[in-house]
Design a protein around this motif. Structure first.
Motif, PDB file in Angstrom:
ATOM      1  N   SER A   4      15.535 -14.982  -0.040  1.00 37.05           N
ATOM      2  CA  SER A   4      14.347 -14.738  -0.845  1.00 37.05           C
ATOM      3  C   SER A   4      14.178 -13.239  -0.973  1.00 37.05           C
ATOM      4  CB  SER A   4      13.115 -15.356  -0.179  1.00 37.05           C
ATOM      5  OG  SER A   4      11.979 -15.144  -0.976  1.00 37.05           O
ATOM      6  N   LYS A   5      13.734 -12.804  -2.129  1.00 39.00           N
ATOM      7  CA  LYS A   5      13.598 -11.373  -2.380  1.00 39.00           C
ATOM      8  C   LYS A   5      12.135 -11.016  -2.586  1.00 39.00           C
ATOM      9  CE  LYS A   5      16.688  -9.270  -4.706  1.00 39.00           C
ATOM     10  NZ  LYS A   5      17.603  -8.748  -5.713  1.00 39.00           N
ATOM     11  N   ILE A   6      11.728  -9.916  -1.956  1.00 37.07           N
ATOM     12  CA  ILE A   6      10.411  -9.316  -2.167  1.00 37.07           C
ATOM     13  C   ILE A   6      10.667  -7.949  -2.798  1.00 37.07           C
ATOM     14  CG2 ILE A   6       8.337  -8.408  -1.069  1.00 37.07           C
ATOM     15  CD1 ILE A   6       8.840 -10.449   1.200  1.00 37.07           C
ATOM     16  N   SER A   7       9.989  -7.687  -3.908  1.00 31.60           N
ATOM     17  CA  SER A   7      10.174  -6.414  -4.623  1.00 31.60           C
ATOM     18  C   SER A   7       8.889  -5.617  -4.603  1.00 31.60           C
ATOM     19  CB  SER A   7      10.566  -6.676  -6.078  1.00 31.60           C
ATOM     20  OG  SER A   7      11.779  -7.362  -6.140  1.00 31.60           O
ATOM     21  N   VAL A   8       9.032  -4.311  -4.487  1.00 32.79           N
ATOM     22  CA  VAL A   8       7.903  -3.387  -4.549  1.00 32.79           C
ATOM     23  C   VAL A   8       8.198  -2.383  -5.652  1.00 32.79           C
ATOM     24  CG1 VAL A   8       6.547  -1.667  -3.306  1.00 32.79           C
ATOM     25  CG2 VAL A   8       7.461  -3.640  -2.072  1.00 32.79           C
ATOM     26  N   ASP A   9       7.294  -2.312  -6.632  1.00 36.48           N
ATOM     27  CA  ASP A   9       7.423  -1.358  -7.729  1.00 36.48           C
ATOM     28  C   ASP A   9       6.378  -0.271  -7.547  1.00 36.48           C
ATOM     29  OD1 ASP A   9       9.345  -3.020  -8.779  1.00 36.48           O
ATOM     30  OD2 ASP A   9       8.015  -3.925 -10.252  1.00 36.48           O
ATOM     31  N   VAL A  10       6.822   0.978  -7.570  1.00 38.61           N
ATOM     32  CA  VAL A  10       5.918   2.109  -7.376  1.00 38.61           C
ATOM     33  C   VAL A  10       5.998   3.007  -8.603  1.00 38.61           C
ATOM     34  CG1 VAL A  10       5.323   4.071  -5.904  1.00 38.61           C
ATOM     35  CG2 VAL A  10       6.314   2.002  -4.883  1.00 38.61           C
ATOM     36  N   THR A  11       4.849   3.231  -9.234  1.00 39.36           N
ATOM     37  CA  THR A  11       4.758   4.158 -10.357  1.00 39.36           C
ATOM     38  C   THR A  11       4.296   5.503  -9.815  1.00 39.36           C
ATOM     39  OG1 THR A  11       4.166   2.345 -11.834  1.00 39.36           O
ATOM     40  CG2 THR A  11       3.682   4.580 -12.603  1.00 39.36           C
ATOM     41  N   PRO A  18       2.409   8.370  -5.577  1.00 41.98           N
ATOM     42  CA  PRO A  18       2.190   7.021  -6.121  1.00 41.98           C
ATOM     43  C   PRO A  18       0.848   6.891  -6.854  1.00 41.98           C
ATOM     44  CG  PRO A  18       3.046   6.868  -3.896  1.00 41.98           C
ATOM     45  CD  PRO A  18       2.712   8.314  -4.128  1.00 41.98           C
ATOM     46  N   GLU A  19       0.911   6.399  -8.079  1.00 46.70           N
ATOM     47  CA  GLU A  19      -0.283   6.096  -8.870  1.00 46.70           C
ATOM     48  C   GLU A  19      -0.578   4.607  -8.852  1.00 46.70           C
ATOM     49  OE1 GLU A  19       0.480   7.721 -12.809  1.00 46.70           O
ATOM     50  OE2 GLU A  19      -0.844   9.400 -12.319  1.00 46.70           O
ATOM     51  N   LYS A  20       0.486   3.819  -8.744  1.00 42.98           N
ATOM     52  CA  LYS A  20       0.343   2.372  -8.836  1.00 42.98           C
ATOM     53  C   LYS A  20       1.412   1.723  -7.964  1.00 42.98           C
ATOM     54  CE  LYS A  20       0.305  -1.005 -12.624  1.00 42.98           C
ATOM     55  NZ  LYS A  20       0.475  -1.126 -14.080  1.00 42.98           N
ATOM     56  N   ILE A  21       0.999   0.706  -7.205  1.00 40.16           N
ATOM     57  CA  ILE A  21       1.929  -0.063  -6.385  1.00 40.16           C
ATOM     58  C   ILE A  21       1.751  -1.533  -6.753  1.00 40.16           C
ATOM     59  CG2 ILE A  21       2.578  -0.759  -4.047  1.00 40.16           C
ATOM     60  CD1 ILE A  21       1.393   1.924  -3.063  1.00 40.16           C
ATOM     61  N   GLU A  22       2.849  -2.182  -7.048  1.00 37.45           N
ATOM     62  CA  GLU A  22       2.833  -3.606  -7.352  1.00 37.45           C
ATOM     63  C   GLU A  22       3.980  -4.265  -6.591  1.00 37.45           C
ATOM     64  OE1 GLU A  22       1.324  -4.106 -11.839  1.00 37.45           O
ATOM     65  OE2 GLU A  22       3.187  -2.955 -11.641  1.00 37.45           O
ATOM     66  N   TRP A  23       3.761  -5.510  -6.211  1.00 35.85           N
ATOM     67  CA  TRP A  23       4.812  -6.224  -5.498  1.00 35.85           C
ATOM     68  C   TRP A  23       4.896  -7.657  -6.006  1.00 35.85           C
ATOM     69  CZ3 TRP A  23       3.899 -10.524  -2.436  1.00 35.85           C
ATOM     70  CH2 TRP A  23       2.550 -10.796  -2.163  1.00 35.85           C
ATOM     71  N   LEU A  54       8.318   2.851   6.106  1.00 43.12           N
ATOM     72  CA  LEU A  54       8.096   3.306   4.741  1.00 43.12           C
ATOM     73  C   LEU A  54       6.631   3.052   4.439  1.00 43.12           C
ATOM     74  CD1 LEU A  54       9.056   4.239   1.936  1.00 43.12           C
ATOM     75  CD2 LEU A  54       9.542   1.847   1.439  1.00 43.12           C
ATOM     76  N   ASP A  55       5.846   4.118   4.378  1.00 42.12           N
ATOM     77  CA  ASP A  55       4.408   4.024   4.141  1.00 42.12           C
ATOM     78  C   ASP A  55       4.069   4.729   2.839  1.00 42.12           C
ATOM     79  OD1 ASP A  55       3.805   2.781   6.681  1.00 42.12           O
ATOM     80  OD2 ASP A  55       4.212   4.716   7.595  1.00 42.12           O
ATOM     81  N   LEU A  56       3.450   3.979   1.926  1.00 41.64           N
ATOM     82  CA  LEU A  56       3.044   4.537   0.636  1.00 41.64           C
ATOM     83  C   LEU A  56       1.618   4.089   0.333  1.00 41.64           C
ATOM     84  CD1 LEU A  56       6.200   3.651  -1.491  1.00 41.64           C
ATOM     85  CD2 LEU A  56       5.602   5.902  -0.588  1.00 41.64           C
ATOM     86  N   THR A  58      -1.586   4.754  -2.907  1.00 38.91           N
ATOM     87  CA  THR A  58      -1.897   5.384  -4.183  1.00 38.91           C
ATOM     88  C   THR A  58      -2.874   6.533  -3.964  1.00 38.91           C
ATOM     89  OG1 THR A  58      -3.707   3.850  -4.619  1.00 38.91           O
ATOM     90  CG2 THR A  58      -1.524   3.264  -5.493  1.00 38.91           C
ATOM     91  N   LYS A  59      -2.818   7.485  -4.876  1.00 36.60           N
ATOM     92  CA  LYS A  59      -3.659   8.668  -4.722  1.00 36.60           C
ATOM     93  C   LYS A  59      -5.143   8.360  -4.875  1.00 36.60           C
ATOM     94  CE  LYS A  59      -2.579  10.305  -9.399  1.00 36.60           C
ATOM     95  NZ  LYS A  59      -1.962  11.429 -10.108  1.00 36.60           N
ATOM     96  N   ASP A  60      -5.487   7.197  -5.428  1.00 36.40           N
ATOM     97  CA  ASP A  60      -6.901   6.857  -5.567  1.00 36.40           C
ATOM     98  C   ASP A  60      -7.409   5.951  -4.443  1.00 36.40           C
ATOM     99  OD1 ASP A  60      -5.545   4.579  -6.422  1.00 36.40           O
ATOM    100  OD2 ASP A  60      -6.987   4.124  -7.996  1.00 36.40           O
ATOM    101  N   MET A  61      -6.587   5.699  -3.425  1.00 34.55           N
ATOM    102  CA  MET A  61      -7.054   4.907  -2.282  1.00 34.55           C
ATOM    103  C   MET A  61      -7.943   5.792  -1.422  1.00 34.55           C
ATOM    104  SD  MET A  61      -4.891   2.750   0.474  1.00 34.55           S
ATOM    105  CE  MET A  61      -5.688   1.577   1.548  1.00 34.55           C
ATOM    106  N   ASN A  62      -9.165   5.342  -1.162  1.00 36.78           N
ATOM    107  CA  ASN A  62     -10.066   6.194  -0.376  1.00 36.78           C
ATOM    108  C   ASN A  62      -9.754   6.082   1.116  1.00 36.78           C
ATOM    109  OD1 ASN A  62     -11.783   4.194   0.958  1.00 36.78           O
ATOM    110  ND2 ASN A  62     -12.646   3.788  -1.064  1.00 36.78           N
ATOM    111  N   THR A  63     -10.237   7.054   1.871  1.00 35.56           N
ATOM    112  CA  THR A  63      -9.888   7.141   3.291  1.00 35.56           C
ATOM    113  C   THR A  63     -10.465   5.987   4.108  1.00 35.56           C
ATOM    114  OG1 THR A  63     -11.739   8.647   3.681  1.00 35.56           O
ATOM    115  CG2 THR A  63      -9.592   9.643   3.271  1.00 35.56           C
ATOM    116  N   ASP A  64     -11.654   5.498   3.749  1.00 34.99           N
ATOM    117  CA  ASP A  64     -12.216   4.361   4.484  1.00 34.99           C
ATOM    118  C   ASP A  64     -11.338   3.125   4.321  1.00 34.99           C
ATOM    119  OD1 ASP A  64     -14.337   5.838   5.448  1.00 34.99           O
ATOM    120  OD2 ASP A  64     -15.698   5.231   3.835  1.00 34.99           O
ATOM    121  N   ALA A  65     -10.846   2.892   3.116  1.00 35.87           N
ATOM    122  CA  ALA A  65      -9.956   1.758   2.876  1.00 35.87           C
ATOM    123  C   ALA A  65      -8.644   1.939   3.643  1.00 35.87           C
ATOM    124  CB  ALA A  65      -9.687   1.591   1.385  1.00 35.87           C
ATOM    125  N   MET A  66      -8.138   3.167   3.703  1.00 41.17           N
ATOM    126  CA  MET A  66      -6.895   3.442   4.431  1.00 41.17           C
ATOM    127  C   MET A  66      -7.077   3.143   5.920  1.00 41.17           C
ATOM    128  SD  MET A  66      -3.742   4.335   4.504  1.00 41.17           S
ATOM    129  CE  MET A  66      -3.176   5.319   3.155  1.00 41.17           C
TER     130      MET A  66
END
Length: 108
Positions: A4-11, A18-23, A54-56, A58-66
């Motif tokens: 089974s394959k899991i893919s991560v796309d990072v814009t 990173p602006e956008k992360i999708e999986w 591997l830790d990524l 997005t630049k709009d993720m706020n610190t509380d959420a992190m």
């Protein structure tokens, strides 16, 4: 053997931030990309007895959420460790740390 394959796309932006992360996962019946603000992948190298991380995020993720993201990962690690090894002490210690961290975050 089944695979089974899991893919991560990072814009990335022009500065490679990173602006956008999708999986997506092949086993997901919907097959659609799922949005995420952060991803943390860890690979155990048994030969070197070391972990590659591997830790990524997005630049709009706020610190509380992190911070909550990492508390949630530790909580998940506590459960995984208990289920995979049966080590109640280690699992409990990690869970206790999570409780302390949640208290800390709630005080802010």
């Amino acid at each position: 053997m089944r695979k089974s394959k899991i893919s991560v796309d990072v814009t990335l932006d022009e500065n490679n931030v990173p602006e956008k992360i999708e999986w997506s996962a092949e086993d997901n019946l919907q097959g659609a990309l799922q949005a995420a603000k952060a991803v943390s992948l860890s690979f155990w190298d048994d030969e070197k007895k070391d972990t590659l991380n591997l830790d990524l995020w997005t630049k709009d993720m706020n610190t509380d959420a992190m911070k909550m993201f990492y508390v949630n990962m530790l909580g998940s690690a506590s459960n995984t460790l208990l289920n995979s090894t049966g080590d109640e002490f280690m699992s409990s210690e990690i869970a206790n740390l999570c409780e302390k961290l949640v208290e800390y975050l709630n005080q802010k």
